[in-house]
Write a protein that holds these residues in place. Structure first.
Motif, PDB file in Angstrom:
ATOM      1  N   VAL B 459       0.876  -1.179   0.000  1.00  0.00           N
ATOM      2  CA  VAL B 459       0.000   0.000   0.000  1.00  0.00           C
ATOM      3  C   VAL B 459       0.907   1.220   0.000  1.00  0.00           C
ATOM      4  O   VAL B 459       1.662   1.439   0.933  1.00  0.00           O
ATOM      5  CB  VAL B 459      -0.914   0.021   1.240  1.00  0.00           C
ATOM      6  N   THR B 555      -9.253   2.421   2.366  1.00  0.00           N
ATOM      7  CA  THR B 555      -8.949   1.317   1.451  1.00  0.00           C
ATOM      8  C   THR B 555      -7.650   0.650   1.885  1.00  0.00           C
ATOM      9  O   THR B 555      -7.525  -0.577   1.865  1.00  0.00           O
ATOM     10  CB  THR B 555      -8.773   1.842   0.001  1.00  0.00           C
ATOM     11  N   THR B 558      -8.153  -1.649   4.768  1.00  0.00           N
ATOM     12  CA  THR B 558      -8.795  -2.897   4.340  1.00  0.00           C
ATOM     13  C   THR B 558      -7.750  -3.835   3.743  1.00  0.00           C
ATOM     14  O   THR B 558      -7.697  -5.009   4.062  1.00  0.00           O
ATOM     15  CB  THR B 558      -9.866  -2.596   3.271  1.00  0.00           C
ATOM     16  N   LYS B 559      -6.921  -3.259   2.895  1.00  0.00           N
ATOM     17  CA  LYS B 559      -5.854  -4.050   2.266  1.00  0.00           C
ATOM     18  C   LYS B 559      -4.901  -4.594   3.323  1.00  0.00           C
ATOM     19  O   LYS B 559      -4.487  -5.745   3.275  1.00  0.00           O
ATOM     20  CB  LYS B 559      -5.061  -3.169   1.304  1.00  0.00           C
ATOM     21  N   ARG B 562      -6.266  -7.430   5.288  1.00  0.00           N
ATOM     22  CA  ARG B 562      -6.269  -8.636   4.468  1.00  0.00           C
ATOM     23  C   ARG B 562      -4.866  -9.239   4.426  1.00  0.00           C
ATOM     24  O   ARG B 562      -4.686 -10.444   4.536  1.00  0.00           O
ATOM     25  CB  ARG B 562      -6.766  -8.286   3.061  1.00  0.00           C
ATOM     26  N   TRP B 563      -3.888  -8.362   4.288  1.00  0.00           N
ATOM     27  CA  TRP B 563      -2.498  -8.834   4.236  1.00  0.00           C
ATOM     28  C   TRP B 563      -2.111  -9.517   5.551  1.00  0.00           C
ATOM     29  O   TRP B 563      -1.498 -10.575   5.571  1.00  0.00           O
ATOM     30  CB  TRP B 563      -1.563  -7.649   3.945  1.00  0.00           C
TER      31      TRP B 563
END
Lengths: 263, 608
Positions: B459, B555, B558-559, B562-563
């Motif tokens: 990111v 965003t 969120t990423k 997830r990571w």
């Protein structure tokens, strides 16, 4: 290395005792690593193994702090030699040996050897500085100095390093004379109920050392190691004997033992 | 920790209304911070749902908000100042409305002539008085006892306490006994500070005489926090702008570190016996351990988060290390801990012990600090008593500490036993561990392990983060952990690192404010933008580049989540392995393998 554990079985135990800040860790460090560096106060005790010829000598470097006093007798259990250390510039450190540390040696072997060591001799005796070259142990005394002033690794806050020049130029008053040490040694023998004549002479067992310059450090440890050799040999002998008794000769010696224990 | 209801209206009450705006960090820290919306947000129970909570936010923030996103930071400060005051007002209202039922008084006053400034002046005065005393030459029992340190020990201890530089230290910590005897000072010698500490004790006693407890004093530049624990009084004088709770937490760590060396029981016993006992007799030599702790507290977020940081490691490697530890056991062994670069690799725990009580992160921090502060002579094997204050404040464990990779000394093995005499048995365990690690080539694999870079998350605007998952039912009693990437540019120098940590501390204090806790904060600072978010499942602090937009940040998070989910096995110790060293016949098949059955069973878990 499968023989690692076998190889490292210690044959004999040597214990360093003495008040905090007298330089026990530094003495051992000087002997083992040939270096002098800033140490931090030891926690509990630290165990080292020294290969001495075919023998393994375990050395316990104990904490001098009162906090760990309770552990002292555990470290001393079965010791073949005890190095009682004081600081020649601090009379109280000699007194502490008698007050706090001597009683800890009650758990040591009955034939335990005692050495009385006055460390930091370099601070009071300029000759000690000179002797380092003759000694050949400290090839790089300035390097040693640098290490002494090494700031503590952990401190994120910059600390003003102790100035080595002002320090080495300073000759401190010697608070403990050799005679003080000799007479303490006599008292130790008396405390232990040992006969002065049959014991090692005070003259031989009182050392003045400098962990900083290396003065007398090897002499101290090597004299002691040589002196504990008989103890090692006897212990090895016993060790060789006992398994034979248990496993093979159970009929012969074992029955004899059983009989004697019956009576 | 105790509640921190700001209390008014009691006998010792001191005016609170004027003080609050000043106790708030200055604008340069708060810059661009808009807080009023968040409490509203915080009250929503939708925090678990990322999108929803995030979406709901702008509606509260309104027009100001959109302006903020577009504007460049320099404008923000000015723009937000009124809002800030507004916020402070809310805070004040909050605190004035909160009617404390407890008897404690938080002496909160900024009136120049009153307590805050008074204390500081008093402290300064006391210091000046000491100038002439000349501690060095004064014969004291302590010096005679050999405290007289060799010049090589010169450090913070010898700092002149009358200088300005001494006064300007960011955070002072003092420990004294109830009789007012100095026990520890972070900077300068305790001896030289005895009258300063006397004043501190006078303050404590004065408030105490009115059946109250002094908790903190705020002055313009300093926060003074008091913590009374048994016969000990701990005082922190800080200009770090940390919250009272945080400073209190740090004092608690100092207290625990003292307990870990002496045990609570023995401290109480000592002072019951002799009220004016000089505890330095027992703590002498431990100053560096306390110094080290305070440096760590300032530089390592583990303490702030009350969680341990473990070194990222392929789960297969971590498992194999755990198995090695699981196999090398001896009676009375309770914890086997493997540490690399001062971070946890794995921890194996005795089954029955862990069923009894869980190992707290704070105890692990104290252990790690002890290792860091006592590793001067690394070739040896250390055997030392240590108390884990949160596990049991009154008993000792015996810790075996040895480095597995001399002379580098980065991989450290820590074995904790309840048996004082077990050194040789435990040392034998180390040999086995050493052998097994040699055959599996573990050391070189460990050497390759390192912290990860935030770039791995992928990111672009994300600069740094700290993620702390909470207990989930299936790994209840698991050690609380957190994960965090390396601090990279622009946080690569000490100063910037500290600045980021300060920002995190600020975010943390807002999230955990006792008067008005928040669940989500979006904080636009001068050089970066931070977002902190706490849910029932995790606590997350993120740091973005200053130009990130709110949508972007959302965003990104969120990423990021997830990571983390994907990398979980590598980032955390997932299922802490156990072993059983119970000398119970049905289970002894395992322990008999360790050839250490000769070690006596008496005293088994006796301290527990």
């Amino acid at each position: 290395m499968p023989d690692l554990s076998k190889m490292k079985k210690p044959d004999v135990k040597v214990v360093l005792l003495g008040d905090m800040n007298v330089g026990k860790t530094s003495l051992l460090h000087r002997y083992m690593e040939r270096k002098f560096k800033d140490t931090v106060s030891t926690v509990g005790g630290a165990f080292f193994l020294k290969q001495w010829g075919p023998y393994n000598i375990s050395i316990w470097d104990t904490a001098g702090r009162e906090q760990f006093h309770g552990l002292g007798s555990m470290y001393c259990r079965g010791a073949a030699a005890v190095i009682l250390t004081y600081d020649v510039t601090n009379w109280q450190s000699l007194a502490e040996i008698e007050e706090r540390f001597l009683s800890l040696t009650d758990t040591a072997n009955h034939d335990c050897i005692y050495a009385l060591v006055g460390n930091k001799a370099d601070l009071t005796d300029p000759k000690v500085h000179l002797s380092q070259d003759a000694d050949g142990q400290t090839k790089d005394p300035t390097g040693g100095d640098e290490e002494r002033t090494e700031p503590q690794v952990l401190s994120a806050v910059p600390t003003p390093p102790a100035s080595p020049t002002s320090f080495s130029g300073l000759v401190l008053h010697k608070q403990v004379t050799r005679d003080d040490a000799l007479s303490l040694y006599e008292r130790i023998l008396r405390y232990k109920g040992l006969d002065e004549k049959s014991s090692l002479p005070a003259d031989k067992m009182c050392f003045e050392t400098s962990a900083k310059t290396g003065y007398n450090v090897d002499v101290l440890f090597e004299t002691l190691f040589d002196l504990v050799l008989p103890s090692i040999l006897r212990k090895r002998h016993e060790n060789r004997e006992s398994p034979t008794v248990d496993l093979e000769d159970s009929g012969g010696v074992g029955s004899k033992r059983a009989r004697s224990s019956c009576c | 920790m105790e509640e921190d209801n700001h209390q008014d209206g009691e006998a010792q009450e001191v005016k609170i209304s004027d003080s609050q705006p000043e106790s708030i960090p200055p604008a340069d820290i708060l810059l661009g911070n808009h807080e009023c919306p968040e409490p509203v947000e915080g009250n929503h129970s939708t925090a678990d749902d990322r999108n929803q909570s995030v979406d709901s936010q702008p509606s509260h923030v309104g027009a100001e908000e959109s302006g903020l996103d577009a504007d460049v930071p320099p404008h923000l400060g000015a723009k937000l100042e009124p809002e800030e005051t507004k916020d402070s007002d809310c805070l004040n209202n909050m605190s004035t409305h909160l009617d404390g039922t407890e008897t404690e008084v938080r002496v909160t006053d900024n009136d120049q002539s009153d307590s805050g400034e008074f204390v500081v002046t008093m402290l300064a005065k006391a210091k000046l008085e000491e100038q002439g005393i000349g501690v060095k030459g004064r014969p004291s029992p302590l010096l005679e006892a050999g405290i007289q340190e060799s010049p090589s020990f010169k450090s913070q201890r010898d700092e002149d306490v009358t200088t300005d530089s001494w006064r300007q230290h960011r955070k002072h910590v003092f420990v004294l006994s109830e009789a007012g005897k100095p026990i520890y000072s972070r900077y300068g010698s305790e001896e030289a500070l005895s009258s300063t500490m006397g004043v501190m004790m006078a303050l404590v006693s004065f408030v105490q005489s009115g059946d109250n407890l002094i908790r903190s004093v705020y002055s313009e530049e300093h926060t003074v926090v008091f913590l009374q624990k048994g016969p000990l009084v701990l005082v922190c004088v800080s200009s770090s702008r940390q919250s009272e709770q945080q400073l209190l937490g740090e004092l608690l760590y100092v207290y625990y570190q003292i307990i870990s060396m002496l045990t609570q029981a023995s401290i109480s016993r000592i002072f019951e016996h002799k009220k004016n006992y000089d505890l330095r007799r027992l703590l002498a030599g431990s100053e560096k351990i306390l110094d080290g702790l305070l440096n760590l507290v300032d530089s390592d977020p583990s303490f702030l988060l009350a969680a341990v940081h473990c070194l990222p490691l392929a789960s297969s490697l971590r498992d194999s290390l755990s198995q090695i530890l699981q196999k090398a056991i001896t009676p009375n062994l309770v914890f086997s801990i493997l540490i690399a670069k001062n971070q946890l690799l794995t921890i194996v725990q005795e089954k029955t012990v862990i069923e009894d009580a869980r190992l707290e992160p704070a105890d692990v921090h104290l252990l790690l600090n002890l290792i860091g502060a006592s590793s001067a002579f690394q070739a040896g094997e250390i055997w030392t008593p240590i108390c884990l204050p949160l596990f049991n404040p009154d008993c000792y464990f015996y810790a075996y500490i040895s480095y597995l990779d001399p002379p580098e000394c980065t991989v450290c093995l820590l074995l904790l036993s309840t048996d004082k005499e077990a050194f040789y048995a435990v040392a034998e365990c180390k040999r086995k561990i050493e052998e097994a690690m040699l055959t599996q080539n573990s050391l070189s694999l460990i050497a390759k392990a390192q912290l990860y870079s935030v770039n791995q998350v992928g990111v672009s605007d994300l600069r740094h983060f700290m993620y702390k998952p909470f207990d989930v039912p299936d790994n209840y009693r698991q050690l609380t952990q957190f994960t965090s990437p390396e601090m990279e540019a622009p946080y690569s120098n000490e100063e910037e690192k500290m600045r980021l940590l300060d920002l995190y501390r600020y975010m943390h204090s807002r999230i955990h404010s006792t008067s008005r806790p928040l669940k989500l904060i979006y904080h636009v600072a001068e050089k970066e933008t931070l977002l902190a978010w706490v849910t029932s499942k995790f606590e997350l602090y993120t740091c973005f580049s200053p130009l990130v937009t709110k949508t972007c940040a959302i965003t990104a998070i969120t990423k990021l989540l997830r990571w983390i989910k994907k990398e979980e096995d590598r980032l955390f110790i997932r299922y802490p392995p156990k072993y059983s060293t119970t000398p119970n016949p049905s289970k002894s098949s395992k322990s008999s393998k360790s050839e250490q059955q000769d070690s006596t069973d008496n005293g088994y878990l006796s301290p527990l």
